[in-house]
Design an enzyme around this catalytic site. Structure first.
Site, PDB file in Angstrom:
ATOM      1  CE  LYS A 285      48.409 -43.018 -33.595  1.00 15.94           C
ATOM      2  NZ  LYS A 285      47.173 -42.481 -34.052  1.00 15.94           N
TER       3      LYS A 285
ATOM      4  CE  LYS B 203      56.432 -41.773 -36.279  1.00 13.59           C
ATOM      5  NZ  LYS B 203      55.265 -41.567 -37.148  1.00 13.59           N
TER       6      LYS B 203
ATOM      7  CE  LYS C  93      55.418 -38.389 -29.753  1.00 12.35           C
ATOM      8  NZ  LYS C  93      55.433 -37.861 -31.048  1.00 12.35           N
TER       9      LYS C  93
HETATM   10  P1  TYM Z   1      49.542 -38.388 -35.052  1.00 10.58           P
HETATM   11  O1  TYM Z   1      48.602 -39.311 -35.725  1.00 10.58           O
HETATM   12  O2  TYM Z   1      50.766 -38.919 -34.428  1.00 10.58           O
HETATM   13  O3  TYM Z   1      48.775 -37.577 -33.928  1.00 10.58           O
HETATM   14  C1  TYM Z   1      47.577 -36.861 -34.186  1.00 10.58           C
HETATM   15  C2  TYM Z   1      47.578 -35.585 -33.380  1.00 10.58           C
HETATM   16  O4  TYM Z   1      47.740 -35.882 -31.998  1.00 10.58           O
HETATM   17  C3  TYM Z   1      48.831 -35.135 -31.470  1.00 10.58           C
HETATM   18  N1  TYM Z   1      49.517 -35.948 -30.447  1.00 10.58           N
HETATM   19  C4  TYM Z   1      49.751 -35.546 -29.196  1.00 10.58           C
HETATM   20  N2  TYM Z   1      49.462 -34.404 -28.553  1.00 10.58           N
HETATM   21  C5  TYM Z   1      49.837 -34.315 -27.252  1.00 10.58           C
HETATM   22  N3  TYM Z   1      50.483 -35.303 -26.578  1.00 10.58           N
HETATM   23  C6  TYM Z   1      50.798 -36.463 -27.187  1.00 10.58           C
HETATM   24  N4  TYM Z   1      51.420 -37.433 -26.521  1.00 10.58           N
HETATM   25  C7  TYM Z   1      50.436 -36.620 -28.565  1.00 10.58           C
HETATM   26  N5  TYM Z   1      50.588 -37.621 -29.473  1.00 10.58           N
HETATM   27  C8  TYM Z   1      50.027 -37.191 -30.611  1.00 10.58           C
HETATM   28  C9  TYM Z   1      49.729 -34.846 -32.647  1.00 10.58           C
HETATM   29  O5  TYM Z   1      50.528 -33.701 -32.430  1.00 10.58           O
HETATM   30  C10 TYM Z   1      48.734 -34.644 -33.767  1.00 10.58           C
HETATM   31  O6  TYM Z   1      48.279 -33.318 -33.797  1.00 10.58           O
HETATM   32  N6  TYM Z   1      52.069 -36.066 -38.672  1.00 10.58           N
HETATM   33  C11 TYM Z   1      50.806 -36.118 -37.983  1.00 10.58           C
HETATM   34  C12 TYM Z   1      49.615 -36.374 -38.894  1.00 10.58           C
HETATM   35  C13 TYM Z   1      49.476 -35.438 -40.035  1.00 10.58           C
HETATM   36  C14 TYM Z   1      49.105 -34.081 -39.975  1.00 10.58           C
HETATM   37  C15 TYM Z   1      49.050 -33.619 -41.334  1.00 10.58           C
HETATM   38  C16 TYM Z   1      48.812 -33.199 -38.942  1.00 10.58           C
HETATM   39  C17 TYM Z   1      49.650 -35.756 -41.364  1.00 10.58           C
HETATM   40  N7  TYM Z   1      49.384 -34.669 -42.135  1.00 10.58           N
HETATM   41  C18 TYM Z   1      48.720 -32.307 -41.642  1.00 10.58           C
HETATM   42  C19 TYM Z   1      48.482 -31.888 -39.253  1.00 10.58           C
HETATM   43  C20 TYM Z   1      48.441 -31.444 -40.590  1.00 10.58           C
HETATM   44  C21 TYM Z   1      50.864 -37.251 -36.976  1.00 10.58           C
HETATM   45  O7  TYM Z   1      51.602 -38.175 -37.086  1.00 10.58           O
HETATM   46  O8  TYM Z   1      49.903 -37.173 -36.036  1.00 10.58           O
END
Ligand code: TYM
Length: 336
Positions: free
Chosen positions: A201, A115, A198
């Site tokens: 968004k 990032k 991957k």
């Molecule tokens: P975020 O918002 O990027 O994504 C939310 C969830 O979707 C999964 N994900 C994917 N899985 C498979 N293929 C993909 N291309 C893909 N893109 C996203 C992510 O693994 C996630 O599970 N850091 C986290 C948010 C967060 C969080 C937490 C998660 C903040 N605090 C505590 C678990 C526990 C994030 O940016 O997710």
């Protein structure tokens, strides 16, 4: 307090559209796991502002994100659905964890490197300590399990390191070492235009992803344009090695139809991609269409969505506040 043994916490960033990767990698599992676990699901707006956000857009997409979770089948009677910033305990514990985690640990985080790109010095401090806040999200509920996509694996390892380090520094057995639940056939959904990146968004091109709000026509168009190779489909997963784009589409097909890639390939042995893509578009629309429709219905009554979030935050605070109180006691803060 008796410690929970089957408690889930997971989060999603409320920035822009949710996509098929979010759904197949994580959110669909959130729905399924509700039967077996006590669940806390949060829209992580504190994490969202680690990069610049437009305030009005953030507010709107936070509500949209909540509606999407409900539309998928997250049941607000069973699970607490809430906005992270409405539960101050996350940020409080996050600070304490900033004083546990080491710079060297954060330096190793690949998501920060991705990032921040080439200009680390221009990134916010918040982006750098993103993983310590994530650890706080999880541990402020003493959560034992965390359903996420594969890209969060390293953050979960760091969460365990923080829990362990806190316990050993203060000579307590307070925090559990939470386990990542990385489940299904599509734990890492890749971009439709580049099988080595991957689905995300933040990708500039909308044609790299399928958003949960895309129309059937747009879904069909994106899948038709998805990059593949000239070979027909193989009869077994071994034939997908070094064919990243084909492997990704088969994985998506398998996940959406609740089958294994081997089962899917048995049906498409020797088929051309045109036929496979047509069926994949139909399948995707059949699975996503009802979610979009329900999401729109829910958003027509924002008062309902907001009331779910209010109730969720209340339940989350009731669970998290006593834990933060314990932690402050352990750390040696004077309660005035
Ligand atoms: P975020 O918002 O990027 O994504 C939310 C969830 O979707 C999964 N994900 C994917 N899985 C498979 N293929 C993909 N291309 C893909 N893109 C996203 C992510 O693994 C996630 O599970 N850091 C986290 C948010 C967060 C969080 C937490 C998660 C903040 N605090 C505590 C678990 C526990 C994030 O940016 O997710």
């Amino acid at each position: 307090m008796t410690k929970p043994t089957k408690r889930i916490l997971s989060g999603v960033q409320p920035t822009g559209n949710l996509h098929l990767g979010n759904y197949l990698g994580a959110l669909r599992n959130w729905v399924r796991l509700q039967q077996e676990y006590e669940c806390f699901y949060c829209l992580v707006d504190l994490h969202a502002i680690t990069v610049q956000q437009d305030p009005a857009a953030l507010r709107a997409s936070t509500r949209d994100g909540a509606a999407a979770l409900l539309a998928m089948g997250v049941d607000p009677k069973k699970s607490a659905v809430f906005v992270q910033s409405n539960v101050p305990a996350h940020a409080e514990l996050g600070w304490i964890f900033n004083c546990i985690a080491r710079l060297g640990w954060l330096d190793r985080m690949t998501q920060f490197k991705e990032k921040a790109g080439k200009h680390k010095e221009r990134s916010t401090v918040g982006l750098y300590v993103y993983p310590t806040l994530m650890a706080a999200d999880i541990l402020v509920y003493l959560a034992t399990h965390v359903p996420v996509g594969d890209d969060q694996r390293q953050h979960l390892e760091l969460t365990r390191d923080i829990a362990q380090s806190f316990n050993s520094q203060y000579g307590v057995e307070y925090f559990p070492l939470p386990e990542a639940l990385i489940l299904g056939e599509a734990t890492r959904v890749m971009s439709l235009r580049d099988g080595t990146k991957k689905m995300s968004k933040s990708d500039e091109s909308d044609y790299t992803r399928i958003n949960l709000t895309d129309t059937p026509d747009l879904i069909a168009q994106k899948i038709r344009k998805a990059r593949t190779d000239p070979e027909p489909l193989p009869g077994s997963p071994a034939g997908l090695e070094s064919r990243a784009e084909a492997k990704n589409l088969v994985g998506i097909f398998a996940a959406l139809s609740d089958r294994t890639p081997a089962e899917v390939l048995r049906d498409y042995d020797g088929a051309q991609f045109s036929k496979f893509k047509e069926d994949l578009a139909e399948l995707t629309t059949a699975k996503i269409g009802p979610i979009t429709t329900e999401m729109r219905r829910l958003l027509a009554d924002p008062g309902y969505v907001d009331s779910v979030l209010r109730d969720g935050a209340e339940r989350a605070r009731a669970a998290a506040d006593p834990i933060v109180r314990d932690v402050k006691e352990i750390v040696g803060f004077l309660r005035a």
